[in-house]
Design a protein around this motif. Structure first.
Motif, short mmCIF file in Angstrom:
data_model
loop_
_atom_site.label_atom_id
_atom_site.label_comp_id
_atom_site.label_asym_id
_atom_site.label_seq_id
_atom_site.Cartn_x
_atom_site.Cartn_y
_atom_site.Cartn_z
N THR A 1 48.52 32.71 43.55
CA THR A 1 49.29 33.04 44.76
C THR A 1 48.54 32.60 46.01
O THR A 1 49.10 31.97 46.91
N LYS A 2 47.25 32.92 46.04
CA LYS A 2 46.43 32.52 47.20
C LYS A 2 46.39 31.00 47.32
O LYS A 2 46.47 30.45 48.42
N TYR B 1 49.77 29.83 48.83
CA TYR B 1 49.90 30.13 50.26
C TYR B 1 48.90 29.34 51.09
O TYR B 1 49.27 28.67 52.06
N GLU B 2 47.63 29.44 50.72
CA GLU B 2 46.57 28.97 51.62
C GLU B 2 46.30 27.47 51.52
O GLU B 2 45.85 26.87 52.48
N ALA C 1 50.55 25.69 51.09
CA ALA C 1 51.52 26.18 52.09
C ALA C 1 52.89 26.46 51.46
O ALA C 1 53.92 26.21 52.06
N PRO D 1 55.11 29.49 50.11
CA PRO D 1 55.18 30.95 50.09
C PRO D 1 55.85 31.46 48.83
O PRO D 1 57.00 31.92 48.85
N ALA E 1 58.64 29.64 43.45
CA ALA E 1 58.69 28.93 44.73
C ALA E 1 60.12 28.45 45.00
O ALA E 1 60.81 28.01 44.07
N SER F 1 49.33 25.84 59.04
CA SER F 1 50.02 27.11 59.30
C SER F 1 51.50 26.90 59.52
O SER F 1 52.34 27.67 59.07
N LEU G 1 53.52 26.36 56.41
CA LEU G 1 53.72 27.63 55.69
C LEU G 1 54.78 28.48 56.39
O LEU G 1 55.70 29.00 55.74
N GLU G 2 54.67 28.57 57.70
CA GLU G 2 55.65 29.38 58.45
C GLU G 2 57.07 28.85 58.26
O GLU G 2 58.01 29.61 58.07
N ILE H 1 58.27 29.79 54.95
CA ILE H 1 58.59 31.23 54.87
C ILE H 1 59.94 31.50 55.52
O ILE H 1 60.79 32.21 54.97
N ARG I 1 62.63 30.23 53.25
CA ARG I 1 62.75 31.11 52.09
C ARG I 1 63.49 32.40 52.48
O ARG I 1 64.47 32.78 51.84
#
Lengths: 558, 558
Positions: free
Chosen positions: B257-258, B261-262, B265, B267, B290, B472, B475-476, B479, B482
């Motif tokens: 999961t990390k 995300y990290e 990117a 979510p 995903a 970032s 990823l945003e 998100i 999603r």
């Protein structure tokens, strides 16, 4: 629960001893001796819990008793080199045999050595302009079957997939296979793809590498050295000119040579293969040849100048700067998990494995020593702090703080695993803020130094210096051994004598392929290479008395 | 020369067009569109040298003409998601199809993404106490054939080796295979070995991982997402207690999961599979799900708590601290090259690939721009020096200094390849000692900033900040996408509506397995997971109206 409902057959059909039974039913030659389980521990018989019947049997055997009593589990190297090799692999937990004959499970400690090889070479491959990629392991049989009838001994080294999706396949697939002097299947799929990627001179040079598993059907297997499946890297390049291809082939054998000397401390001899020994698809094959502890040669890496052999066969062409279509010039080069076997057989001794610091998964093992309970905390704290100090500067450190084993047992165990340096810390050392350091490569008291300060800067420098010394020392020792076992010969009679003594013979050679094959038949030795480093002066062929340009090295090999 | 004497058949039997013909004869579905060769270049028709007939044909096709004129080679994502996906893979040079149906050649740019995944996870696996090793790919058929008759749909996903060493094998070998919900062959060989390595509680936990290729016979394939052969890592652990195994299974899904995300990117939604969707050999399966750009779900990684299912079947036992024999508790967990497909389908847009900086093989591309010959040297020197500045701080930089392509062509090409940042340097920038920087994720002028100083400390900081921002921002954006496509539902009617709109439905669920299968049959959607993050409050099952403990997420999936 549904998930358990789905497994009615699994639990009922496999009896608990299934694994063991199925192994026996494969009639697998026990080329690895049975792992001796708790056999390292002198206290095991008394303190360990009940074992399964099998293991109790092993313990009751006289062999086990002898070993348990003397704490010796490795056949002495001088007594039986092959048994020693298999003992080291089993006891140092480098590999086990897989359930299919000739396959090998590479265990974490053995795999970590392979990872050290990968880490170094990956960087060098990228520095020299190569990119990693991945080719599928399945190759259509049609890629090679047309030649099958022409080449004797073709099919024996293939594994064929004939059933897929529940039915017979229309075309059999060849599991990705490396066929030395028989069938270069990698090159077939590589060229199949290169024809799609290479259009003009702007697409050249094309320089790629892959890390992959390969299958070769072997009748006689030996862990790492010769297994049905092995891991390797294979580089493949395409160039616009023959000069570039030659330069590349030489560059890559040089990368391997440097790796062998500087990382693995193996003083390989780099050179060119004879025509007889050249890869069937290559114009020239370069090789690095290593002398093992039993003085047999191990071909540890090869680099081929393929010329236009494959590009002509597959139509791998490019349009040059003048608009002309030309066939590309190619190379391929590889080293495999066989190299791990080479490391074992170069440096190991009667006590087991001996690893060069630069490729050792554990460079320093710390053994804390205490007798009374009130000493334990102080000793363990000091040991942890020493471990931390050394880890901070990038060293690979193992702190063996279990209280299941005695310090003596641990000394033997980590020596057997080939860890270059051991640090001992007892209550006295804690009070004097110092440690005792022992070298794996210098046995007994001579290799042991007392009173090295725990002060970080002093300790770090001392440990690093010792590791460097061990690295150099292993190489020097191997060079001395190698050089004292290569004998210059000037006649076939001398060559035969030298080979019969188990040594390598070096002598001028300009005789025919037929003469070369005769040497092999009569002595068991082959030309390992014409070394790049050649002696000065005029030379006379040892076989024919004709002038010779080069000396060749003859040896028996793995 | 002998080496050429050995190849009489090779050159005569394979015609230059062999590769192309054999490919056609396999009747391979062209799931990758033909690579468009020089099609990116608007100048190609005029300036490039003669091509082979095949390629000239492609050029003459109206499709090629359209694309060459508009410099568009990628089907718009909004128009046809699947065609877009295949175009991106072909044009960004991520992969090609292999000669065997359903196999994939992973090209350097695609493989570099996989290497970024490996590099990150390898460190995390080791930090969490796992060691790498390698199991052979061949597994005796007897390991699984006893169950074959009990499980429908068993053999279709196997590839069997039936010929080895030139003759029919007594026992067929199963090429190392991953059989989701059908047959867990990895677990069979893992347990076969674990029984030999695990004796007492002192041998536990045993925590290993391997990076390997796996084969699964697939009828419908899609590059990266579903291929006959793929690459993956598979972790296997054995523990003394069920609590430890559960903790491990959760820890590893958390590592995935990390990573998602990290680094990627993406979510993902982490959660537990329903019983119906749980791996056949597992007590519990955890998953990360995903949402792709077409709003289909991709199962991007799984971690199984295997309980004692395999240890009971294979007799994998240990002696506990009280001297009692017990079966170990196990886990397994994996992610594969499928994840690369997930990255493409999460972030890509009409212009092609868009890569998160942390896993991009090239983070910054530098395009020097000059018109007059006397400008060239100054511009190239400045570009090299900027490249060097950024490489020194560890950034992955490509300097595209070829004069074969126009700057405009290069802009489009590297955008299509998804490089996060582009630096342009022209003569004016050289005089002002500044550069122009464009973001891949912000199209047009909005993403372009002029006059960034070449002064190393300023440039480094600026570039690093922008890369962090892009990471970032991707990823945003994902998100937001999603969350705007997950709809809370409280009835089956609502669920059906939401699914028919192509979205994900989230609602309380405590109905039977039969009801779950009915949903799948009627809507095409499955329970992707019961997410770990659950809404507060009392819940009523959307299907039955009974109380429910959890919400589930339903979606169509790859």
């Amino acid at each position: 629960m549904l998930s358990s409902l789905r497994l009615p057959a699994l639990t009922s059909l496999f009896s608990p001893s299934f694994a063991r039974r199925s192994q026996l039913s494969l009639r697998q030659p026990l080329y690895l001796r049975p792992p001796l389980a708790a056999g390292f521990s002198s206290q095991s018989a008394a303190s360990s819990p009940p074992e399964t019947e099998d293991r109790v049997d092993i313990k009751k055997s006289s062999q086990f008793q002898d070993r348990a009593n003397t704490d010796r589990v490795i056949t002495p190297r001088s007594q039986d080199f092959n048994a020693w090799y298999l003992d080291v692999i089993a006891n140092a937990e480098l590999a086990d045999y897989g359930p299919v004959r000739g396959t090998m499970v590479i265990r974490p400690y053995g795999y970590a050595i392979w990872e050290a090889i990968q880490d170094y070479l990956n960087v060098k491959f990228k520095e020299t302009g190569h990119s990693n990629m991945y080719f599928p392991q399945f190759i259509p049989y049609s890629f090679i079957e047309k030649e099958a009838s022409h080449v004797e001994g073709f099919s024996p080294e293939l594994a064929l997939v004939t059933i897929g999706g529940g039915k017979e396949l229309e075309e059999k697939l060849v599991v990705h296979i490396w066929l030395w002097q028989v069938r270069p299947t990698s090159e077939t799929i590589v060229n199949h793809m290169f024809t799609q990627w290479i259009h003009s001179y702007r697409d050249l040079p094309l320089m790629i590498n892959q890390w992959a598993n390969v299958t070769r059907w072997e009748m006689r297997t030996k862990p790492f050295v010769r297994t049905l499946e092995f891991l390797w890297q294979e580089g493949h390049t395409a160039h616009a000119t023959p000069e570039e291809a030659e330069k590349e082939a030489l560059q890559m054998i040089d990368v391997y040579t440097k790796f062998a000397y500087e990382q693995a401390a193996i003083p390989v001899i780099a050179g060119r293969k004879s025509k007889v020994e050249t890869f069937a698809g290559a114009d020239k094959t370069y090789t690095i040849e290593a002398m093992m502890g039993d003085r047999k040669a191990l071909q540890a890496g090869t680099s081929h100048n393929l010329g236009q052999n494959f590009s002509r066969a597959f139509g791998t062409q490019f349009t040059d700067e003048n608009g002309q279509r030309q066939h590309v010039w190619q190379t391929s080069w590889a080293i495999s998990t066989r190299f791990v076997g080479g490391i074992i057989m170069t440096h190991g001794d009667d006590a087991g494995l001996m690893l060069p610091p630069k490729i050792a998964p554990i460079q320093v093992v710390i053994v804390p020593i205490w007798k009374k309970v009130d000493e334990k905390t102080g000793v363990l704290n000091a040991a942890s702090s020493v471990a931390e100090i050394l880890r901070t500067v990038g060293l690979k450190v193992k702190l063996d703080d279990t209280d299941q084993r005695t310090p003596g047992w641990k000394f033997n165990f980590w020596e057997m695993k080939g860890v270059p340096l051991r640090i001992e810390i007892g209550p006295r050392d804690v009070s004097s803020a110092s440690v005792v350091i022992s070298r794996r490569d210098v046995p007994g008291k001579q290799g042991k130094v007392f009173g090295i300060s725990m002060e970080p800067s002093i300790l770090e420098a001392y440990v690093k210096d010792r590791l460097d010394e061990i690295q150099s020392s292993l190489l020097e020792k191997a060079i001395t051994f190698r050089d004292s076992n290569i004998v210059d010969v000037s006649s076939y009679k001398e060559l035969k004598e030298v080979i019969s003594l188990g040594k390598w013979a070096r002598g001028p050679w300009s005789a025919s392929d037929a003469e070369e094959l005769r040497v092999k038949e009569e002595t068991g030795a082959t030309i390992r290479c014409f070394p790049f480093e050649q002696p000065q002066g005029t030379k006379t062929c040892l076989m024919t008395g004709n002038p010779a340009k080069e000396v060749a090295i003859f040896a028996k090999s793995y």
